[in-house]
Design an enzyme around this catalytic site. Structure first.
Site, PDB file in Angstrom:
ATOM      1  N   LYS A 208      10.895 -40.283   9.651  1.00  0.00           N
ATOM      2  CA  LYS A 208      12.158 -39.858   9.044  1.00  0.00           C
ATOM      3  C   LYS A 208      13.330 -40.706   9.495  1.00  0.00           C
ATOM      4  O   LYS A 208      13.294 -41.393  10.494  1.00  0.00           O
ATOM      5  CB  LYS A 208      12.392 -38.361   9.289  1.00  0.00           C
ATOM      6  CG  LYS A 208      11.532 -37.525   8.340  1.00  0.00           C
ATOM      7  CD  LYS A 208      11.834 -36.059   8.383  1.00  0.00           C
ATOM      8  CE  LYS A 208      10.911 -35.343   7.371  1.00  0.00           C
ATOM      9  NZ  LYS A 208      11.032 -33.886   7.467  1.00  0.00           N
ATOM     10  N   ARG A 242       3.337 -32.304  11.226  1.00  0.00           N
ATOM     11  CA  ARG A 242       3.159 -32.912   9.908  1.00  0.00           C
ATOM     12  C   ARG A 242       3.420 -34.404  10.043  1.00  0.00           C
ATOM     13  O   ARG A 242       4.537 -34.815  10.330  1.00  0.00           O
ATOM     14  CB  ARG A 242       4.129 -32.268   8.915  1.00  0.00           C
ATOM     15  CG  ARG A 242       4.000 -32.751   7.485  1.00  0.00           C
ATOM     16  CD  ARG A 242       4.983 -32.017   6.578  1.00  0.00           C
ATOM     17  NE  ARG A 242       4.934 -32.507   5.216  1.00  0.00           N
ATOM     18  CZ  ARG A 242       5.586 -33.578   4.778  1.00  0.00           C
ATOM     19  NH1 ARG A 242       6.340 -34.273   5.604  1.00  0.00           N
ATOM     20  NH2 ARG A 242       5.479 -33.962   3.521  1.00  0.00           N
TER      21      ARG A 242
HETATM   22  C1  YH5 Z   1       8.958 -31.148   6.920  1.00  0.00           C
HETATM   23  O1  YH5 Z   1       9.662 -31.630   7.808  1.00  0.00           O
HETATM   24  N1  YH5 Z   1       9.234 -32.931   5.103  1.00  0.00           N
HETATM   25  S1  YH5 Z   1       9.032 -34.222   2.704  1.00  0.00           S
HETATM   26  C2  YH5 Z   1      12.047 -39.098   4.264  1.00  0.00           C
HETATM   27  C3  YH5 Z   1      11.462 -40.091   5.012  1.00  0.00           C
HETATM   28  C4  YH5 Z   1      10.214 -39.912   5.578  1.00  0.00           C
HETATM   29  C5  YH5 Z   1       9.548 -38.714   5.374  1.00  0.00           C
HETATM   30  C6  YH5 Z   1      11.539 -42.454   5.244  1.00  0.00           C
HETATM   31  N2  YH5 Z   1       7.975 -31.907   3.605  1.00  0.00           N
HETATM   32  C7  YH5 Z   1       8.768 -31.766   5.642  1.00  0.00           C
HETATM   33  O2  YH5 Z   1       8.343 -36.228   4.866  1.00  0.00           O
HETATM   34  N3  YH5 Z   1       7.349 -29.962   4.939  1.00  0.00           N
HETATM   35  C8  YH5 Z   1       8.749 -32.977   3.860  1.00  0.00           C
HETATM   36  O3  YH5 Z   1      12.185 -41.241   5.199  1.00  0.00           O
HETATM   37  C9  YH5 Z   1       7.976 -31.137   4.710  1.00  0.00           C
HETATM   38  N4  YH5 Z   1       8.318 -29.954   7.106  1.00  0.00           N
HETATM   39  C10 YH5 Z   1       7.535 -29.384   6.144  1.00  0.00           C
HETATM   40  N5  YH5 Z   1       6.948 -28.203   6.428  1.00  0.00           N
HETATM   41  C11 YH5 Z   1      10.095 -35.394   3.524  1.00  0.00           C
HETATM   42  C12 YH5 Z   1       9.425 -36.424   4.360  1.00  0.00           C
HETATM   43  C13 YH5 Z   1      10.131 -37.708   4.586  1.00  0.00           C
HETATM   44  C14 YH5 Z   1      11.376 -37.917   4.035  1.00  0.00           C
END
Ligand code: YH5
Length: 265
Positions: A208, A242
């Site tokens: 993230k 996750r």
């Molecule tokens: C979460 O924290 N996050 S979707 C932006 C990024 C990298 C990754 C490069 N679904 C979560 O993973 N479900 C998502 O920048 C989730 N907890 C739960 N339970 C976003 C994501 C991401 C967004």
């Protein structure tokens, strides 16, 4: 929990409704490696909830998610989690064999709470301020930890009143969902306070933006940062992590378990 995004990628014609054969093969390949690496859950999502993303229609979400859930449950024993906020997708995912509903809107959409209650599936309630399209514009809190915690416990109470048993509910502070880097750090340092509620805590920080900001690294250079944060979250008592990088995270967790007192692994 390994992450699989089923949003159509740059190689597929983004306007097409149906998941292409190629997309499905790539997804199965990815899932196979996550299962081999020891993932306990595979999380699939068809709606992008990244900062700035816009909503897709329920038909398109169903067309992306349902065939993938069917294909994964047919091939693997690993429980499949579905990242969704829509009551239709919740119902169809359950019929297709999903084992967990993971909702970044914590069942606030009309009918979502009732849909989960009817399926008897466990649910993960995630905190998000505003909607993905606008959540990073100006996140504001008086006390981020207190507000996120009270929101999650209130949504948990709604679940209990709707007949969802307590052992089927997880909570997640929602890193990056309407939070500045400072808010994310504040929440991260307070994971123990979420754990103290005795509700199992899920933590998603993998790759993230706040990790990128703290380390000044692009998404493809955030592996070490992500594994480090996952390990720290586990040490603080998180029940589910996750992650994109299942193999690497599992290695870190194995080392943690070897070094923990009372551990006999
Ligand atoms: C979460 O924290 N996050 S979707 C932006 C990024 C990298 C990754 C490069 N679904 C979560 O993973 N479900 C998502 O920048 C989730 N907890 C739960 N339970 C976003 C994501 C991401 C967004």
């Amino acid at each position: 929990m390994g992450i699989i995004n089923i949003t159509p990628d740059s190689f597929s014609d983004g306007g097409e409704l149906y998941t292409t054969r190629l997309d499905l093969d790539k997804t199965l390949f990815k899932a196979h490696h996550m299962v081999e690496a020891g993932a306990g859950i595979i999380d699939v999502g068809g709606e992008s909830t990244r900062p700035g993303a816009f909503e897709i229609g329920v038909e398109e979400e169903l067309n992306r998610v349902v065939p993938v859930v069917e294909a994964l449950t047919a091939r693997f024993d690993t429980p499949i989690s579905v990242d969704t906020s829509s009551s239709e997708v919740i119902r169809e995912a359950a019929s297709a064999g999903a084992s967990l509903i993971n909702d970044v809107r914590a069942l606030r959409r009309p009918g979502a709470l009732e849909a989960v209650a009817k399926t008897n599936l466990p649910v993960c309630l995630v905190h998000m301020q505003n909607e993905p399209a606008s959540m990073q514009v100006a996140p504001t809190y008086k006390n981020v930890v207190a507000e996120v915690k009270s929101f999650l416990l209130a949504q948990r109470n709604r679940c209990l009143l709707a007949g969802i048993p307590s052992h089927k509910i997880l909570i997640d502070p929602g890193f990056g969902f309407g939070k500045t880097t400072e808010h994310n750090l504040c929440l991260f340092k307070s994971i123990d306070q979420f754990v103290e509620t005795n509700v199992p805590v899920l933590i998603g920080v993998s790759r993230k933006r706040f990790i990128g900001e703290l380390l000044n690294e692009a998404p493809d250079q955030r592996l070490i940062g992500s594994v480090t944060m996952a390990l720290l979250a586990a040490q603080a008592g998180a029940s589910v992590l996750r992650v994109h990088d299942v193999k690497e995270t599992k290695q870190a967790l194995r080392l943690l378990s070897y070094t923990e007192k009372l551990s006999d692994t």
